[in-house]
Design a protein around this motif. Sequence first.
Motif, PDB file in Angstrom:
ATOM      1  N   UNK A 101       0.819  -1.217   0.000  1.00 53.62           N
ATOM      2  CA  UNK A 101       0.000   0.000   0.000  1.00 53.62           C
ATOM      3  C   UNK A 101       0.852   1.266   0.000  1.00 53.62           C
ATOM      4  N   UNK A 102       1.967   1.254   0.720  1.00 50.81           N
ATOM      5  CA  UNK A 102       2.880   2.398   0.658  1.00 50.81           C
ATOM      6  C   UNK A 102       3.387   2.579  -0.761  1.00 50.81           C
ATOM      7  N   UNK A 103       3.876   1.497  -1.313  1.00 46.78           N
ATOM      8  CA  UNK A 103       4.515   1.598  -2.619  1.00 46.78           C
ATOM      9  C   UNK A 103       3.523   1.925  -3.715  1.00 46.78           C
ATOM     10  N   UNK A 104       2.294   1.425  -3.606  1.00 46.40           N
ATOM     11  CA  UNK A 104       1.289   1.698  -4.642  1.00 46.40           C
ATOM     12  C   UNK A 104       1.033   3.194  -4.731  1.00 46.40           C
ATOM     13  N   UNK A 105       0.856   3.832  -3.598  1.00 43.65           N
ATOM     14  CA  UNK A 105       0.572   5.262  -3.610  1.00 43.65           C
ATOM     15  C   UNK A 105       1.793   6.044  -4.082  1.00 43.65           C
ATOM     16  N   UNK A 106       2.977   5.655  -3.629  1.00 41.16           N
ATOM     17  CA  UNK A 106       4.195   6.339  -4.069  1.00 41.16           C
ATOM     18  C   UNK A 106       4.370   6.163  -5.575  1.00 41.16           C
ATOM     19  N   UNK A 107       4.151   4.960  -6.075  1.00 41.03           N
ATOM     20  CA  UNK A 107       4.305   4.709  -7.509  1.00 41.03           C
ATOM     21  C   UNK A 107       3.339   5.558  -8.325  1.00 41.03           C
ATOM     22  N   UNK A 108       2.134   5.722  -7.830  1.00 38.41           N
ATOM     23  CA  UNK A 108       1.121   6.466  -8.570  1.00 38.41           C
ATOM     24  C   UNK A 108       1.312   7.975  -8.498  1.00 38.41           C
ATOM     25  N   UNK A 109       2.061   8.459  -7.532  1.00 37.12           N
ATOM     26  CA  UNK A 109       2.149   9.906  -7.332  1.00 37.12           C
ATOM     27  C   UNK A 109       3.545  10.488  -7.519  1.00 37.12           C
ATOM     28  N   UNK A 110       4.544   9.635  -7.738  1.00 34.11           N
ATOM     29  CA  UNK A 110       5.925  10.111  -7.825  1.00 34.11           C
ATOM     30  C   UNK A 110       6.517   9.695  -9.176  1.00 34.11           C
ATOM     31  N   UNK A 111       7.221  10.627  -9.819  1.00 35.83           N
ATOM     32  CA  UNK A 111       7.870  10.350 -11.101  1.00 35.83           C
ATOM     33  C   UNK A 111       8.938   9.264 -10.953  1.00 35.83           C
ATOM     34  N   UNK A 112       9.251   8.586 -12.057  1.00 36.42           N
ATOM     35  CA  UNK A 112      10.171   7.455 -12.045  1.00 36.42           C
ATOM     36  C   UNK A 112      11.528   7.818 -11.440  1.00 36.42           C
ATOM     37  N   UNK A 113      12.113   8.932 -11.856  1.00 37.76           N
ATOM     38  CA  UNK A 113      13.434   9.311 -11.353  1.00 37.76           C
ATOM     39  C   UNK A 113      13.417   9.485  -9.838  1.00 37.76           C
ATOM     40  N   UNK A 114      12.340  10.062  -9.341  1.00 39.07           N
ATOM     41  CA  UNK A 114      12.227  10.243  -7.891  1.00 39.07           C
ATOM     42  C   UNK A 114      12.054   8.894  -7.194  1.00 39.07           C
ATOM     43  N   UNK A 115      11.376   7.949  -7.848  1.00 44.02           N
ATOM     44  CA  UNK A 115      11.228   6.621  -7.254  1.00 44.02           C
ATOM     45  C   UNK A 115      12.568   5.901  -7.188  1.00 44.02           C
ATOM     46  N   UNK A 116      13.437   6.115  -8.163  1.00 47.38           N
ATOM     47  CA  UNK A 116      14.769   5.498  -8.071  1.00 47.38           C
ATOM     48  C   UNK A 116      15.549   6.104  -6.910  1.00 47.38           C
ATOM     49  N   UNK A 117      15.328   7.389  -6.641  1.00 46.84           N
ATOM     50  CA  UNK A 117      16.000   7.997  -5.482  1.00 46.84           C
ATOM     51  C   UNK A 117      15.414   7.453  -4.181  1.00 46.84           C
ATOM     52  N   UNK A 118      14.129   7.071  -4.191  1.00 40.59           N
ATOM     53  CA  UNK A 118      13.527   6.419  -3.019  1.00 40.59           C
ATOM     54  C   UNK A 118      14.218   5.079  -2.773  1.00 40.59           C
ATOM     55  N   UNK A 119      14.433   4.317  -3.841  1.00 43.57           N
ATOM     56  CA  UNK A 119      15.115   3.027  -3.708  1.00 43.57           C
ATOM     57  C   UNK A 119      16.530   3.234  -3.181  1.00 43.57           C
TER      58      UNK A 119
END
Length: 146
Positions: free
Chosen positions: A82-100
């Motif tokens: 559930x955390x990741x679903x919302x983050x994936x839907x609301x955050x651009x790909x480059x920002x998601x790689x910085x999350x990782x």
Amino acid sequence: MIGGLLRRLTAPEPEPLNEDDSRLALAALLVRAARTDGDYATAEIARIDRILAARYNLGEGDARALRAEAETLEAEAPDTVRFTRVIKETVEYEARTSVVEALWQVVLADGLRDDEEDAMLRMTASLLGVSDIDSAQARQRAAARA
């Protein structure tokens, strides 16, 4: 605030998060990564505080307060999906790689890397839609900083 965020995270079709909720969800994901191995180490806590301070331009006290709130959310939240679903839907790909990359920084902060943490990070990167190659590069960048 946490109750409202939990309801939004667990809704069948979650709404996009506002900036404060997005910060809290990411912070809770960092806490979850740190707690994965059953040892919520001081080094991991300090790394979370530094990541939050740098990412959101917060002072030390505000970063600690955000982490403390995230600890409560993480403990009450049902699952990582559930955390990741919302983050994936609301955050651009480059920002998601910085999350990782931030997740890897937390996991590696205590100098130990175990199978549970590896599995959690692989699953989380996949759920965030981050490719295996970009996830591996994020891990390498985090390891270079550790």
